[in-house]
Design a protein around this motif. Sequence first.
Motif, PDB file in Angstrom:
ATOM      1  N   ARG A 129       1.073  -7.218  19.338  1.00  0.00           N
ATOM      2  CA  ARG A 129       1.821  -6.067  18.831  1.00  0.00           C
ATOM      3  C   ARG A 129       0.914  -5.198  17.967  1.00  0.00           C
ATOM      4  N   VAL A 130       1.145  -3.894  18.026  1.00  0.00           N
ATOM      5  CA  VAL A 130       0.401  -2.940  17.207  1.00  0.00           C
ATOM      6  C   VAL A 130       1.410  -2.138  16.399  1.00  0.00           C
ATOM      7  N   GLU A 131       1.260  -2.154  15.092  1.00  0.00           N
ATOM      8  CA  GLU A 131       2.149  -1.410  14.204  1.00  0.00           C
ATOM      9  C   GLU A 131       1.370  -0.259  13.585  1.00  0.00           C
ATOM     10  N   ILE A 132       1.811   0.960  13.870  1.00  0.00           N
ATOM     11  CA  ILE A 132       1.082   2.163  13.455  1.00  0.00           C
ATOM     12  C   ILE A 132       1.942   2.948  12.476  1.00  0.00           C
ATOM     13  N   ALA A 133       1.488   3.064  11.254  1.00  0.00           N
ATOM     14  CA  ALA A 133       2.192   3.864  10.252  1.00  0.00           C
ATOM     15  C   ALA A 133       1.690   5.304  10.310  1.00  0.00           C
ATOM     16  N   ILE A 134       2.577   6.251  10.060  1.00  0.00           N
ATOM     17  CA  ILE A 134       2.196   7.659  10.000  1.00  0.00           C
ATOM     18  C   ILE A 134       2.136   8.040   8.525  1.00  0.00           C
ATOM     19  N   VAL A 135       0.925   8.246   8.026  1.00  0.00           N
ATOM     20  CA  VAL A 135       0.704   8.459   6.591  1.00  0.00           C
ATOM     21  C   VAL A 135      -0.229   9.649   6.417  1.00  0.00           C
ATOM     22  N   THR A 136       0.253  10.728   5.825  1.00  0.00           N
ATOM     23  CA  THR A 136      -0.564  11.936   5.688  1.00  0.00           C
ATOM     24  C   THR A 136      -1.505  11.877   4.493  1.00  0.00           C
ATOM     25  N   ASP A 137      -1.214  11.048   3.526  1.00  0.00           N
ATOM     26  CA  ASP A 137      -2.027  10.987   2.309  1.00  0.00           C
ATOM     27  C   ASP A 137      -2.972   9.793   2.382  1.00  0.00           C
ATOM     28  N   SER A 138      -4.268  10.063   2.299  1.00  0.00           N
ATOM     29  CA  SER A 138      -5.254   8.996   2.459  1.00  0.00           C
ATOM     30  C   SER A 138      -5.190   7.974   1.328  1.00  0.00           C
ATOM     31  N   ASN A 139      -4.804   8.406   0.126  1.00  0.00           N
ATOM     32  CA  ASN A 139      -4.695   7.458  -0.979  1.00  0.00           C
ATOM     33  C   ASN A 139      -3.505   6.522  -0.797  1.00  0.00           C
ATOM     34  N   THR A 140      -2.420   7.042  -0.194  1.00  0.00           N
ATOM     35  CA  THR A 140      -1.278   6.187   0.109  1.00  0.00           C
ATOM     36  C   THR A 140      -1.667   5.130   1.137  1.00  0.00           C
ATOM     37  N   ALA A 141      -2.404   5.564   2.171  1.00  0.00           N
ATOM     38  CA  ALA A 141      -2.872   4.615   3.183  1.00  0.00           C
ATOM     39  C   ALA A 141      -3.787   3.570   2.552  1.00  0.00           C
ATOM     40  N   MET A 142      -4.632   4.023   1.616  1.00  0.00           N
ATOM     41  CA  MET A 142      -5.532   3.093   0.944  1.00  0.00           C
ATOM     42  C   MET A 142      -4.737   2.046   0.164  1.00  0.00           C
ATOM     43  N   GLY A 143      -3.665   2.488  -0.497  1.00  0.00           N
ATOM     44  CA  GLY A 143      -2.815   1.563  -1.230  1.00  0.00           C
ATOM     45  C   GLY A 143      -2.151   0.549  -0.322  1.00  0.00           C
ATOM     46  N   MET A 144      -1.759   0.989   0.874  1.00  0.00           N
ATOM     47  CA  MET A 144      -1.147   0.077   1.853  1.00  0.00           C
ATOM     48  C   MET A 144      -2.158  -0.968   2.299  1.00  0.00           C
ATOM     49  N   TYR A 145      -3.406  -0.544   2.479  1.00  0.00           N
ATOM     50  CA  TYR A 145      -4.454  -1.495   2.868  1.00  0.00           C
ATOM     51  C   TYR A 145      -4.668  -2.537   1.768  1.00  0.00           C
ATOM     52  N   THR A 151      -6.066 -22.863  16.900  1.00  0.00           N
ATOM     53  CA  THR A 151      -5.259 -22.003  17.777  1.00  0.00           C
ATOM     54  C   THR A 151      -4.181 -21.274  17.001  1.00  0.00           C
ATOM     55  N   THR A 152      -3.870 -20.062  17.423  1.00  0.00           N
ATOM     56  CA  THR A 152      -2.854 -19.249  16.767  1.00  0.00           C
ATOM     57  C   THR A 152      -1.696 -18.986  17.716  1.00  0.00           C
ATOM     58  N   SER A 153      -1.448 -19.923  18.622  1.00  0.00           N
ATOM     59  CA  SER A 153      -0.406 -19.740  19.620  1.00  0.00           C
ATOM     60  C   SER A 153       0.989 -19.788  19.019  1.00  0.00           C
ATOM     61  N   GLN A 154       1.104 -20.194  17.726  1.00  0.00           N
ATOM     62  CA  GLN A 154       2.416 -20.323  17.108  1.00  0.00           C
ATOM     63  C   GLN A 154       3.090 -18.966  16.910  1.00  0.00           C
ATOM     64  N   GLY A 155       2.314 -17.929  16.727  1.00  0.00           N
ATOM     65  CA  GLY A 155       2.912 -16.636  16.433  1.00  0.00           C
ATOM     66  C   GLY A 155       2.100 -15.506  17.012  1.00  0.00           C
ATOM     67  N   PRO A 156       2.716 -14.313  17.133  1.00  0.00           N
ATOM     68  CA  PRO A 156       2.016 -13.171  17.729  1.00  0.00           C
ATOM     69  C   PRO A 156       0.918 -12.627  16.827  1.00  0.00           C
ATOM     70  N   LYS A 157      -0.103 -12.071  17.451  1.00  0.00           N
ATOM     71  CA  LYS A 157      -1.177 -11.400  16.729  1.00  0.00           C
ATOM     72  C   LYS A 157      -0.815  -9.924  16.615  1.00  0.00           C
ATOM     73  N   VAL A 158      -0.881  -9.412  15.396  1.00  0.00           N
ATOM     74  CA  VAL A 158      -0.431  -8.051  15.114  1.00  0.00           C
ATOM     75  C   VAL A 158      -1.560  -7.260  14.485  1.00  0.00           C
ATOM     76  N   LEU A 159      -1.804  -6.080  14.999  1.00  0.00           N
ATOM     77  CA  LEU A 159      -2.785  -5.161  14.432  1.00  0.00           C
ATOM     78  C   LEU A 159      -2.031  -4.028  13.765  1.00  0.00           C
ATOM     79  N   ARG A 160      -2.392  -3.718  12.508  1.00  0.00           N
ATOM     80  CA  ARG A 160      -1.695  -2.688  11.742  1.00  0.00           C
ATOM     81  C   ARG A 160      -2.693  -1.663  11.209  1.00  0.00           C
ATOM     82  N   PHE A 161      -2.413  -0.393  11.452  1.00  0.00           N
ATOM     83  CA  PHE A 161      -3.252   0.678  10.913  1.00  0.00           C
ATOM     84  C   PHE A 161      -2.409   1.935  10.764  1.00  0.00           C
ATOM     85  N   ALA A 162      -3.004   2.984  10.212  1.00  0.00           N
ATOM     86  CA  ALA A 162      -2.277   4.229   9.973  1.00  0.00           C
ATOM     87  C   ALA A 162      -2.971   5.392  10.673  1.00  0.00           C
ATOM     88  N   ILE A 163      -2.174   6.368  11.083  1.00  0.00           N
ATOM     89  CA  ILE A 163      -2.698   7.646  11.559  1.00  0.00           C
ATOM     90  C   ILE A 163      -2.190   8.744  10.639  1.00  0.00           C
TER      91      ILE A 163
END
Length: 468
Positions: free
Chosen positions: A250-266, A38-50
């Motif tokens: 929770r959903v955390e959405i980064a705004i990243v115009t450069d695809s290589n920067t987003a790739m580095g974040m991943y 079980t993961t009830s100890q903490g929130p589940k967070v989804l992170r991606f970029a647009i």
Amino acid sequence: MKRSLTLVLVMLLALSLVLTACGPKASQEPGTSTGDETTSQGPKVLRFAIGSEPPALDQQIATDTYAIMLGNHLYEGLVRVQDGKVVPGMAESWEISEDGLTYTFHLRDAKWSDGQPVKAQDFEYAIKRLLNPATASEYAFQGYYIENGEAYNKNKITDPDQVGIKALDDKTLEIKLAVPTKYFLALTNFISLFPVRQDFVEAQGTAYAAEADKILYNGPFIMTEWKHEESLTLEKNPNYWNKDAIKIDRVEIAIVTDSNTAMGMYEAGDLDFVGLPAARVQEFVDNGQAKFYYDGSEFYFQFNVKGRNPEVGKFIGNANFRKAFAYAIDRQNYVDAVLKNGSDPATRYVLPLLSGVNDLFANEYPLEFYPKNADPAKAKEYLDKALAEIGTTIDKVPAIEYLTDDSDSARISAEAIQDMIAKNLGIKLEVKQVPFKQRLELMNKGEYDLVFAGWGPDYDDPMTYLDL
């Protein structure tokens, strides 16, 4: 129900296939388990970029992909569409008259994020707001299916009470159509027809939906933070009627115009999935982390047939000149060498995935109009016809401004298109890169010659394209 446009959608480029690298799971807060327990100890967070800031989150104003994507999570319409099937949303049930003209929706007990009930009047107000000429909504045509919707929007009638939508009581909404429309029920899942509450909208005035705290939410999530041009944070809506079915906290959405920067974040573990830059595709295909899926979009050249000025307009306004562009582009090479993401060359206008009467529309109407590969001879033939009709020569063709977004992938795409047009037609394209929001503004004002644009279907019927 077509919109009146001073442009021509001439040349399709690609049917979009999204290629992403995906991490194994949504992230968890530090100190919580990532195993099967079980993961009830903490929130589940989804992170991606647009790729850019959403220009507007106002339900009746929004037009872009990011706003529509966010809207489906922040708001909810009468129904939802899941796996191609219409399921209840704010309406828990409905009846359709035998003649297909009258829809009666029965709303469930649901709340806005401030705790007040969602009422049928909120839908009536929203759709009349969409159609109100003063709103100047680009998507007002989505309300033309409703009786007198088009007449009201075009000022042929001025009384909104003549529009065929009425709250019979707090929980019952009646909509009367102009003609039977088989996909209308699914269309109520579209953001333009989502509810808004009149007292809140009027209290906010022009600031409505411009900040996270200037919005009321009735969907699975609320937006708790909007750092413009930087990020958005969504959290599970405690007032949502079906909150127990929402597994992400929770959903955390980064705004990243450069695809290589987003790739580095991943790769740094800061994103859970990411769109792959073309140069990294094969690497992630080989290691099994790449996931392909059609996002339902197609991309094309959109010509302003008047041009930014009369000198350019006399060329762009010529049909044979535009046909020359259509045959000068090598769609197969574009998707293979530039996109490198599995997209298909767009040889037809209506996407092959959309439904027809009894089968896929592409099976019922298998016409493939545009060639996959460039045809320089045919392109030159149409160009010569155009020049003769205009009464000029190739050396007198002015440079044409090519408007596109400011991302790195848009730059690479523009350079490839620029090269094809120069090589096959001898015409110069001047690339102008601007932020996504500014591009939409320039398009709306008609301040462009040629723009690289895209469209995704709003509902599963060919009319979502044929209505453009």
